[in-house]
Design a protein around this motif. Structure first.
Motif, PDB file in Angstrom:
ATOM      1  N   GLU A   1      21.993   3.564  25.155  1.00  0.00           N
ATOM      2  CA  GLU A   1      22.086   4.921  25.390  1.00  0.00           C
ATOM      3  C   GLU A   1      23.264   5.627  25.874  1.00  0.00           C
ATOM      4  O   GLU A   1      23.679   6.779  25.324  1.00  0.00           O
ATOM      5  CB  GLU A   1      21.134   5.212  26.874  1.00  0.00           C
ATOM      6  CG  GLU A   1      20.848   6.680  27.360  1.00  0.00           C
ATOM      7  CD  GLU A   1      19.860   6.585  28.432  1.00  0.00           C
ATOM      8  OE1 GLU A   1      19.471   7.694  28.782  1.00  0.00           O
ATOM      9  OE2 GLU A   1      20.045   5.727  29.346  1.00  0.00           O
TER      10      GLU A   1
ATOM     11  N   LYS B   1      19.500   7.154  19.716  1.00  0.00           N
ATOM     12  CA  LYS B   1      18.492   8.144  19.660  1.00  0.00           C
ATOM     13  C   LYS B   1      17.577   7.896  21.065  1.00  0.00           C
ATOM     14  O   LYS B   1      17.134   6.706  21.350  1.00  0.00           O
ATOM     15  CB  LYS B   1      17.660   8.019  18.535  1.00  0.00           C
ATOM     16  CG  LYS B   1      18.255   8.238  17.226  1.00  0.00           C
ATOM     17  CD  LYS B   1      17.298   8.278  16.253  1.00  0.00           C
ATOM     18  CE  LYS B   1      17.885   8.730  14.806  1.00  0.00           C
ATOM     19  NZ  LYS B   1      17.040   8.673  13.682  1.00  0.00           N
ATOM     20  N   PRO B   2      17.519   9.070  21.521  1.00  0.00           N
ATOM     21  CA  PRO B   2      16.873   9.148  23.052  1.00  0.00           C
ATOM     22  C   PRO B   2      15.445   8.553  22.854  1.00  0.00           C
ATOM     23  O   PRO B   2      14.792   7.916  23.616  1.00  0.00           O
ATOM     24  CB  PRO B   2      16.705  10.311  23.377  1.00  0.00           C
ATOM     25  CG  PRO B   2      17.836  11.139  22.839  1.00  0.00           C
ATOM     26  CD  PRO B   2      18.039  10.308  21.205  1.00  0.00           C
TER      27      PRO B   2
END
Length: 534
Positions: free
Chosen positions: A334, A339-340
């Protein structure tokens, strides 16, 4: 001694001592203060008996003032039941011991010969003791109003017992000293006081312990009954059995030994035979031997389960370590700009694996039950709060509707009740997650007819209901209607754990389809713990 005095006071003495000794020998949850209070009441009654016997009246003058120790016993018993500070108990014992010692050394300071006229310290000490009793009674009264459930009932029994013991003890003796009454007036009042204290003692025992104590009292009564007739017949026949009419001590001892030798096994045989007819689970010697054999079989089964539990614990430990590493790597990804959606999916799978491990350990390593009094409604509200936190914003409203007024209590393991309630509410909330019309209703009622003696908790929702293909296997481990890709994937152990908790308490968990659609689960909890399974 007047025959009516023996008829009135001997039973009081016997009941008080029997309850105290039985609770001391067999009780597990009886505080020392309650046992001491029973002995103090018995000692007080002994003083009244001595006071009514011409040959022991002089001795009674030294003994009767020790009745003030009953007040200290009440303070001690209250501290045990309510968990109050012990400092007032120490002060109560010190003050009452001082009065008892004063009366034992110099009774003429309190009253004249035979306790039939007041002494120089009678009125001052009476005023001080009256104030002390009022203070104790006021404290107990406030505590009754503040307590709930079983604790409230036990403190209430002590409250009324203290009032009656004061009236039947010190007040009646005061009337005798002033020439206004007879000690016989206190007999029925003291009987009620002793019975109330006995209730406070016995109600503190839960489950198997209560059964053992109650049977111990019943066996004591049966033994006393048999011994009464046996000894009476024996001593009537003794002069005819002993050579020389019992005049020779060696012959007397010889005959007594041989006659008494079979008496105890005969008593056990009769008492245990009657006990099997009176109780479903008697505690005679042979019954306990049979129970030991059954326990050994259960212990072997428990050892096998323990092996599975140790295996599950080892597996959980080995899996938790890489899960921690994965969670740390997800946090690192993160920070590095991953990518979230990817990070969120990774964390969701880690959380799912951890929940599975937690459920697996709860199922495979059952802990011993810690039975206590559980407030059903407040514990259900706590479970509902937990479920709202787990499900989040999509959690539907949860209505807890008792069908009877007032609080509802059961004797159960509070953690087990909370686990089972959380599992049922969580399943219903997940089934309704995101539904604008979703509703969960929890109904609590005391059982009737075939459910008498149970408290029934019904959890009902208006969701899609349990899939038909798993309905027959619903309470088996690893059976779930939620797939791996569901928003809240199931482990298949929540209902299995809940059903096992109910089974160990002597209850049951049932499922049926709600009339308007959805699912309805019914948990039957025994109101009083009797024989929880291991």
């Amino acid at each position: 001694m007047r025959p009516v005095v023996a008829l009135a006071y001997y039973p009081l003495w016997a009941v008080a001592v029997t309850v105290a000794v039985t609770a001391l020998r067999l009780g597990r949850n009886v505080g020392r203060g309650l046992v001491a209070l029973c002995f103090f009441l018995a000692f007080w009654v002994t003083g009244l008996i001595l006071l009514e016997t011409d040959s022991t009246m002089a001795l009674a003058e030294h003994v009767v003032p020790s009745g003030i120790i009953v007040a200290a016993g009440l303070a001690h018993a209250y501290a045990d039941v309510a968990g109050a500070s012990r400092r007032p108990v120490v002060l109560a014992y010190a003050a009452s011991a001082a009065v008892a010692l004063l009366g034992a050394v110099s009774p003429r300071l309190l009253y004249g010969p035979g306790a039939r006229s007041p002494g120089p310290l009678f009125f001052p000490l009476s005023a001080v003791m009256a104030l002390a009793v009022v203070a104790v009674v006021a404290l107990l009264g406030r505590s009754v109003l503040a307590a709930q459930g079983l604790q409230q009932r036990r403190i209430a029994a002590l409250f009324f017992g203290s009032v009656l013991a004061t009236l039947g003890g010190g007040f009646v003796v005061g009337l005798r000293v002033l020439g206004l009454g007879d000690v016989l007036l206190g007999a029925p009042v003291l009987l009620l006081a002793i019975l109330l204290v006995a209730y406070a003692v016995l109600s503190g025992e839960l489950g198997r312990s209560r059964r053992v104590v109650m049977q111990g009292l019943a066996y004591a009564a049966l033994t006393a009954l048999l011994s009464t007739f046996g000894l009476a017949a024996f001593f009537k026949l003794l002069p005819y059995l002993s050579p020389g009419g019992g005049a020779s001590l060696p012959w007397l001892l010889f005959v007594l030994f041989l006659a008494a030798l079979p008496l105890d096994p005969l008593r056990l045989l009769v008492v245990e035979h009657v006990g099997r007819r009176l109780f479903d689970r008697p505690i005679g010697v042979r019954d306990l031997a049979d129970e030991i054999a059954r326990v050994e079989v259960r212990a072997d089964q428990a050892e096998r389960l323990a092996e599975l539990g140790r295996l599950a614990s080892a597996v959980a430990h080995e899996i938790r370590n890489p899960l921690g590493v994965i969670a740390a790597q997800a946090k690192l990804l993160e920070r590095q700009g991953a990518k979230p959606e990817t990070v969120a999916s990774l964390r969701a799978q880690v959380d799912r694996a951890r929940r599975f491990l937690d459920d697996l350990l709860r199922y495979s390593r059952p802990r011993p039950l810690e039975v206590t009094e559980v407030d059903v409604l407040s514990t259900l509200r706590l479970a509902a709060s937990h479920v709202r936190q787990i499900v989040g914003e999509g959690a539907p409203p949860i209505e807890i509707a008792p069908e009877a007024r007032g609080s509802i209590f059961i004797e159960a393991d509070r953690g087990a009740f909370l686990d089972a309630a959380t599992a049922l509410l969580q399943n219903a909330a997940i089934a309704l997650d995101g539904s604008a019309e979703g509703r969960i209703r929890v109904a609590v009622a005391r059982g009737e007819d075939e459910d008498a003696g149970f408290v029934v908790v019904r959890v009902e929702d208006n969701g899609p209901g349990v899939p038909e293909e798993i309905e027959a296997r619903l309470f088996q481990p690893f059976v779930t209607g939620r797939g791996r890709d569901a928003k809240h994937p199931g482990t298949g152990l929540g209902l299995a754990v809940a059903a096992r908790w109910l089974e160990r308490h002597g209850g049951a968990l049932r499922h049926e389809r709600a009339p308007g659609g959805g699912a309805r689960f019914e948990a039957r909890w025994p109101a009083r713990a009797e024989e929880p399974a291991g």
